[in-house]
Each structure stands twice: as C-alpha cells, then as structure tokens.
Design a protein around this motif. Structure first.
Motif, mmCIF file in Angstrom:
data_model
loop_
_atom_site.group_PDB
_atom_site.id
_atom_site.type_symbol
_atom_site.label_atom_id
_atom_site.label_comp_id
_atom_site.label_asym_id
_atom_site.label_seq_id
_atom_site.Cartn_x
_atom_site.Cartn_y
_atom_site.Cartn_z
ATOM 1 N N UNK A 7 27.034 33.252 46.142
ATOM 2 C CA UNK A 7 27.471 33.420 44.745
ATOM 3 C C UNK A 7 27.508 32.086 44.010
ATOM 4 N N UNK A 8 27.928 31.027 44.709
ATOM 5 C CA UNK A 8 28.165 29.767 44.000
ATOM 6 C C UNK A 8 26.925 28.872 43.935
ATOM 7 N N UNK A 9 25.924 29.144 44.787
ATOM 8 C CA UNK A 9 24.759 28.237 44.852
ATOM 9 C C UNK A 9 23.682 28.604 43.843
ATOM 10 N N UNK A 10 23.945 29.581 42.997
ATOM 11 C CA UNK A 10 22.965 29.928 41.970
ATOM 12 C C UNK A 10 22.029 31.051 42.375
ATOM 13 N N UNK A 11 22.152 31.554 43.601
ATOM 14 C CA UNK A 11 21.242 32.626 44.063
ATOM 15 C C UNK A 11 21.273 33.863 43.150
ATOM 16 N N UNK A 12 22.468 34.278 42.638
ATOM 17 C CA UNK A 12 22.505 35.500 41.815
ATOM 18 C C UNK A 12 21.771 35.352 40.476
ATOM 19 N N UNK A 13 21.339 34.119 40.141
ATOM 20 C CA UNK A 13 20.562 33.975 38.901
ATOM 21 C C UNK A 13 19.202 34.654 39.029
ATOM 22 N N UNK A 14 18.715 34.794 40.247
ATOM 23 C CA UNK A 14 17.386 35.389 40.471
ATOM 24 C C UNK A 14 17.412 36.639 41.335
ATOM 25 N N UNK A 34 14.050 24.912 45.242
ATOM 26 C CA UNK A 34 14.729 24.426 46.441
ATOM 27 C C UNK A 34 16.234 24.502 46.215
ATOM 28 N N UNK A 35 16.953 24.903 47.224
ATOM 29 C CA UNK A 35 18.408 24.979 47.123
ATOM 30 C C UNK A 35 18.980 24.044 48.186
#
Ligand code: CUA
Length: 352
Positions: A271-278, A333-334
């Motif tokens: 949730x916090x690493x930006x994954x839900x943006x995509x 890249x994450x």
C-alpha cells in the motif's frame, strides 16, 4: 523433451532468492526457465478445430507451392537444355507460335492455381468467422504495452474475473474471445488454437477458440507493438471442466487475508510503496488498472507476460529492476530495503 525459455534476470533476485538455487544465481549461473512442451507454439500441432482448419490450409499451400516450384524448375532446365534460337536475321514463325502458346498456357495455369488457392481459403475463412453457437464463456482480452488483460464476462458484475497473461479455458468447449487493444495495434496468436487476429485500438474483433484436450499452449503477440513486442507472450491453459470451474470460483474470490505477520507487513508495504497506483488487489482497496490485476498473482505460472517464471527470486528481481529483465517495461523500479522487500514477497507469494 521440453523447450527451455531462458531469460536474463535482475541481479536483485539473487540477493533475496532462497533455497539451494540462490548461490548459483548469485554467481551468474543459468537463469530460471519456464518449461513448456516443445510444440507448445507450433502451427503444425493443431490442438483444436479452428487451428486444424488452418493447418490443413497450410499443407494445401505447401503442396501447391512445391508443385509450382518443381514445374517452373523443370521448364527452366528444359529451356536451357534445348537452347534453340533462330539464326540471326531469320524469323521462325513456327517457333514464335509455339512460344506464344506456351506463355498463354503458363498464364492460364497461374490464374487457375490462384483461383484454386482462393477457393480453398474462402470456406476456411467463413468457418473461422462463424460464431459457434452455445458458447458458455466469453472472455475479453485487451492487449497493451506489453501484456494482456484478461476479463471473464458474467451477467452478474460481482462474478466477473480479471487476470493477466494467462488465459484459462475449459477443454473441449468453444470459447469466444473479444479482442481489444489499449494503445497500439497488437495481434493475438496462439498457433495451436487459432490464426492471428489483430487487436486494434477502438475496434473490437472476435474469434472462437477451442482446445480439444487439456494442456498448456503458448501464444505470442504477432504485430510489432514497440520495444518489448518480443516479450509479450501469453499462456493458454485448458483444464477439464470441473477443474476450470474450481479455478474460476477461486479467481472470483477477493485476495486472501495475510496469514502471518510478515504477509501483513507486506500488505502495508504494497500500500505504501506506490503499487496501488497501477495495480489492483481485490479486497485491499487497490483497484488501479494500469498494470495487471494481482489479486491471485501467485496462481500464475509466469511474470511480465511470459518473460519470467513466477517464483520468489524472479519476482524480487522484477520489482527491484524491471528494466533489466524487460527493457522498456512500463513498470517502474521500486527500490525497497530488504526489510520491506522480504515481507512484500511473502505477501505477493501468498496471493494464490
Ligand atoms: Cu503487442 Cu506486439
């Protein structure tokens, strides 16, 4: 015998790969491979009625083309062998007439062959275009750079299923595919099940496929669509009806709740690493559709549209450095510290 599809792998996988393979991967040994039957993508191993028609037509064309080649070669050799020419300044009306008849016969034969091939092609084309009746299943496939969104239709919206890159169908039944494209022109091609079908933005094409027996069939985008066109693969898995029903039921469920502390932490990282943006994971509030739906990620065989085997090491490498395994991929890249990457992998690995 199996076809080993080798793919380069991000160095990052080695760092977090576990088990006996880890030291070998760290030393740059052979990357993991995706085992498939040798004929998983062969036009000459038709696995359903649509592909069988195309295979038959292929052999007709080969036979005709070989016959024409042999006939032309014989005619050429015969002409060279005889080498008869009129003396300079002396016309030979009989030879002229014979040459004229020969040219006319060759033109007539060419037209007859072309009409014959057209006559063989048209009925096949009509049969392929005809929608089979009683199709229980319709699947919408949307191609985009460079993966496949797969959505199982259902009159009840809550029963629709979204997945990616792996199409699961019941064996022995016709399945209707609606083919769309999100960005540029792609082409759907699973040679053992059907011919190529263009996927064009703003237009809907449809084909019917059927796999007569359970198995895994490999497909490939067949229209150049950008940098990663070559790594836009698709697997079609045909299952017995009961197994297919079980698969579909499992796919309809929301993501399983994390079973342990690591997976719970992994969900927070997701949730916090930006994954839900995509990405979407149903049941977590993540519902974006730029990238593949990850609700049941761990149930798939491959990552990145058939580019990598779906295992912990490759997944870690994919997250840390997607451009290594698939240059040009839209996935950013994450960079995550190991303390975050480990739980994230545990969580994603639990999404069966
Ligand atoms: Cu998509 Cu080529």
């Amino acid at each position: 015998m199996s076809l080993r599809l080798r793919r380069p792998l991000a160095a990052g996988c080695a760092a977090v790969a576990t088990g006996p393979a880890a030291p070998a991967a760290a030393m740059g040994a052979a990357p993991p491979s995706i085992p498939l039957p040798a004929d998983a993508q062969s036009l000459l191993a038709a696995a359903g009625p649509q592909a069988a028609r195309i295979e038959w037509l292929w052999w007709v064309y080969v036979a005709v083309v070989v016959a024409v080649y042999v006939a032309v070669t014989i005619a050429l050799c015969s002409a060279l062998w005889r080498g008869r020419r009129p003396e300079a300044g002396q016309a030979d009306p009989r030879l002229d007439a014979r040459l004229g008849r020969g040219v006319a016969a060759a033109v007539a034969a060419t037209v007859a062959v072309l009409i014959g091939l057209l006559a063989a092609t048209l009925p096949i084309d009509r049969q392929l275009a005809r929608a089979e009746r009683d199709q229980a299943i319709t699947v919408e496939i949307t191609a985009q750079q460079w993966w496949w969104r797969i959505e199982y239709d259902d009159p009840t919206p809550s029963l629709r299923v979204t997945t990616a890159n792996e199409l699961v169908i019941p064996a022995g039944e016709p399945v209707r595919l609606r083919l769309l494209a999100q960005d540029v022109i792609h082409s759907f091609w699973v040679p053992r099940l059907h011919g190529k079908a263009d996927m064009i933005p703003g237009q809907q094409n449809a084909i019917t496929i059927q796999a007569d027996a359970p198995g895994v069939y490999r497909g490939q985008c067949a229209e150049f669509c950008g940098l990663q066109h070559a790594r836009m693969a698709l697997l079609v898995e045909a299952l017995p009806r009961a197994d297919f029903e079980a698969w579909l039921t499992a796919q309809r469920a929301a993501a399983a709740a994390p079973a342990d502390a690591a997976a719970r932490r992994g969900r927070e990282v997701f949730r916090s690493a930006g994954c839900p943006l995509c990405h979407a994971i149903r049941g977590t509030g993540a519902f974006a559709s730029l990238g593949p739906d990850l609700t049941h990620l761990a149930s798939r065989r491959t990552l990145a549209a058939g580019s990598l085997p779906n295992a912990r090491g490759p997944l870690a490498g994919w997250i840390a450095d997607p451009q290594h395994g698939k240059p040009g991929a839209r996935m950013p890249a994450v960079p995550l510290p190991a303390a975050d990457l480990e739980p994230l992998l545990a969580y994603l690995g639990s999404l069966r």
